[in-house]
Structures are given as C-alpha cells and as structure tokens.
Design a protein around this motif. Structure first.
Motif, PDB file in Angstrom:
ATOM      1  N   ARG A 112     -57.032 -59.440  10.541  1.00  9.02           N
ATOM      2  CA  ARG A 112     -55.481 -59.743  10.010  1.00  9.02           C
ATOM      3  C   ARG A 112     -55.872 -60.773   8.685  1.00  9.02           C
ATOM      4  NH1 ARG A 112     -52.298 -63.360   7.611  1.00  9.02           N
ATOM      5  NH2 ARG A 112     -50.236 -63.094   8.060  1.00  9.02           N
ATOM      6  N   LEU A 113     -56.464 -61.808   9.014  1.00  9.06           N
ATOM      7  CA  LEU A 113     -56.655 -62.859   8.055  1.00  9.06           C
ATOM      8  C   LEU A 113     -57.389 -62.178   6.835  1.00  9.06           C
ATOM      9  CD1 LEU A 113     -57.275 -65.887  10.604  1.00  9.06           C
ATOM     10  CD2 LEU A 113     -55.308 -65.417   9.214  1.00  9.06           C
ATOM     11  N   VAL A 114     -58.513 -61.598   7.216  1.00  6.22           N
ATOM     12  CA  VAL A 114     -59.447 -61.291   6.090  1.00  6.22           C
ATOM     13  C   VAL A 114     -58.907 -59.926   5.259  1.00  6.22           C
ATOM     14  CG1 VAL A 114     -61.686 -59.760   5.466  1.00  6.22           C
ATOM     15  CG2 VAL A 114     -61.664 -61.531   7.291  1.00  6.22           C
ATOM     16  N   VAL A 115     -58.056 -59.112   5.826  1.00  7.27           N
ATOM     17  CA  VAL A 115     -57.441 -58.005   5.035  1.00  7.27           C
ATOM     18  C   VAL A 115     -56.195 -58.636   4.358  1.00  7.27           C
ATOM     19  CG1 VAL A 115     -55.783 -56.123   5.273  1.00  7.27           C
ATOM     20  CG2 VAL A 115     -57.850 -56.278   6.514  1.00  7.27           C
ATOM     21  N   TYR A 116     -55.484 -59.927   4.910  1.00  5.54           N
ATOM     22  CA  TYR A 116     -54.616 -60.478   4.016  1.00  5.54           C
ATOM     23  C   TYR A 116     -54.987 -61.062   2.937  1.00  5.54           C
ATOM     24  CZ  TYR A 116     -51.049 -64.400   3.197  1.00  5.54           C
ATOM     25  OH  TYR A 116     -50.417 -65.083   2.472  1.00  5.54           O
TER      26      TYR A 116
END
Length: 359
Positions: A209-213
């Motif tokens: 989630r953090l990387v994709v965001y």
C-alpha cells in the motif's frame, strides 16, 4: 434495544474503590441492550469510506497536473482519518459479533487503506486501555519526543532538556509528523525479529500500500507536486488523527507506578470527554466520549452518546469526578499541561485518589 436509557439508581458508594461499583453499572448497561451490534450504522460507514477513497483517486486523475491536487490531498487525509476510526472500532470488537471478522476488517482497513499495522496498533492500544495514564505501563505516556512527566524530563539534558521545557508550543507542529511516525512504527514492527502474528499477511499489505501510493503519485504528477501531495496528506492526517486522541487523556491525572485503583475509577478519572455535538462526533470519530469508551471498549460507537447520561449520573452519585470540556478548551489544557511539565510542576501529576489508595 430500548428507545431510551433511564437513569441508573444507585446507593452512595460504601467505600472508595469498591469493585462492585463497575459490576453494577456493567450489568445495567448490558441489560439495556446498548452492547448490541449496530450493523446498519457500520455497513453504511464502511461502504461510504470505500467509495470516498475510490473517489479521491478518480479526482487525482481528473485534476491532473495542477496545484489543486493539494485540496485533493487534504480530502484524502479526511477520508483516511475516518478509515482509521473504523479500524479502531473494529479492533475493539465494536462492529461484528465475530472476533475474526473484526480482526480482519481492522487489518484490511488499517493496512490496505491507511498503510498501518493492525497488530502494532492493537498491541499498543490494548496496553493503554489496561492502564491509562499509569506511569511505567501506559505506552501513550512513555518518554519520547514529548515527555509527559517531570521525572522523565529530569533525565534529559542539552537540546532535549530545552525542548522539554518548551514542548507545549511545539505540540501542534509535532502532530504534523504523527502520520509519518505511525507508518514508521508499523513497518518497523512488521520487519522486526521475533514472532509477529499474521506478519506474512500484514507486511505485504502495508508495504505494498505504501509503495503503490508513492509510486502512483510520482507516476501521475511531476515530482514537486507529488511530494507536496504526500506532505499535505501526511501532515493533515497526523493532525486529525493525533488530534482526536490527544485531548482524551493528556493533562488528566497520571497514576503513579504500582498504585492499585479499581477499574471504574481508573478509567473515569484519567479520561476526558469533549463537548461539541455532531461536528465533534465526526471529527473525533466518537472518541469524544472517551469515558464511556474506556468503560465499555466494545460498545458500538453510536451507543456511546446514549449511555453517557447514565455514566455521568452514576459517577456523580459515587463521588467519582467526571470530566467534560469544550473542544478548543481541551487543546489549551494540553499545551498548559506540557508547559507545566517543563516547569517541573509535580503537583500537576498527582492522582486525585492517591490519598485514598496510598502510594
């Protein structure tokens, strides 16, 4: 569920700290039906936050290369704060009867939408609920960037001592870093050595989630605007989420390590309710009914308002101080309290029942 909850009749307490006082209240509340699940309320909110989250990303695409993206970032911070509130409720078993459904709902909301670890949050928050504002056991008043007791400040020197003496004025700027701090703490736990329940489910969810965001924003926007979007969203998320938790206990009595206090008094004297109506209910996610939440952690959020008059009346008859202040007044109390820590005002940290229980 009954249409209204009548005042709870109770005889004056026989002795300070009688454990039967909470048993009588809990029995009455359970029989009133206020512990029953509120599926309509929660399903409406769950669907609403998912749709709002999706709508934010549609807006990011439609707004494109424009500084209006900062308004979208602010809207995303509001949505993520509401997601975090629902994750909090689910972690407290407020939404479903099933423990597994609550845990996985919290895990998906916290990890997949907000980028936070359900396990890290639950472990820390459960310890807080067990011993609110007690030195040595409540992680929320453990020494850190901000210190909550004069004893902790006395251990600092140099810049940290200077900062501690002036920390009240830095409280709100520090809240802007709270969102980043929550993400760092979550990832640190999931990557730490040792046994972490559901690590191999949570870690991929949170990290992805953090990387994709970050990746999607830098793909859709120029680097400067992407970085500004993240900065605004993180800062506002930290202010709104941290600002909803801080007024509930900060500046309330701190219980010395080792002091034994019965459950009802422990939860009530260390908690503060915030007045303000529907707007405050939304902004604080129901945490403005902190006294009732601490007494009945698994009570569905919308029922906290209904049980409040009963709890307040019961505490009055028992002679237990029940604290409720206005929204802005609560933050002034925090700043004043932190400044008193800097002045080493030990009187501010004494538990009002210390004389009754002994140290």
């Amino acid at each position: 569920m009954s249409a209204a909850v009548s005042p709870l009749p109770v005889a004056p307490a026989r002795a300070a700290g009688n454990a039967q006082d909470y048993t009588a209240l809990a029995t009455y509340v359970r029989d009133s039906g206020l512990m029953k699940r509120r599926y309509g309320y929660y399903w409406t909110r769950l669907v609403a936050v998912v749709l709002a989250f999706a709508g934010i990303w549609v807006a990011v695409v439609l707004v494109g290369n424009s500084w209006w993206q900062l308004a979208v970032a602010a809207a995303l911070a509001v949505v993520l704060t509401q997601v975090a509130f629902l994750g909090h409720d689910s972690a407290h078993r407020q939404i479903f009867e099933s423990t597994a459904w609550n845990d996985w709902t919290s895990r998906i909301l916290a990890g997949g939408f907000a980028g936070l670890s359900h396990t890290w949050w639950r472990n820390k928050h459960n310890r807080h609920h067990a011993s609110p504002n007690q030195q040595g056991t409540d992680p929320d008043i453990a020494p850190g960037v901000v210190v909550w007791t004069a004893d902790a400040l006395a251990e600092h020197s140099g810049f940290r001592a200077w900062f501690g003496r002036n920390q009240g004025w830095f409280f709100f700027p520090l809240l802007m870093l709270e969102g980043l701090s929550l993400h760092v703490s979550s990832v640190r736990l999931l990557l730490a050595k040792g046994t972490v329940p559901h690590r191999w489910v949570e870690a991929p969810i949170v990290i992805t989630r953090l990387v994709v965001y970050v990746g999607v924003l830098f793909w859709l926007l120029p680097p400067g605007k992407a970085a500004a979007f993240i900065g605004v969203q993180m800062a506002l998320f930290g202010v709104m989420l941290g600002g909803s938790f801080a007024p509930n206990h900060k500046g309330m009595p701190i219980i010395p390590a080792g002091m034994k206090v019965d459950f009802l008094r422990r939860q009530v004297i260390t908690s503060r309710n915030i007045k303000g109506g529907v707007a405050v209910d939304f902004v604080m996610g129901g945490l403005n009914y902190q006294v009732e939440h601490h007494l009945f952690p698994s009570m569905p959020r919308p029922n906290l308002k209904r049980v409040q008059p009963v709890v307040r009346d019961y505490c009055e008859q028992l002679g237990v101080k029940y604290t409720e202040v206005g929204f802005f007044r609560s933050y002034r109390i925090i700043v004043e309290y932190l400044n008193r820590v800097g002045l080493a005002d030990r009187a501010a940290f004494d538990c009002p029942v210390a004389a009754q229980y002994g140290r």
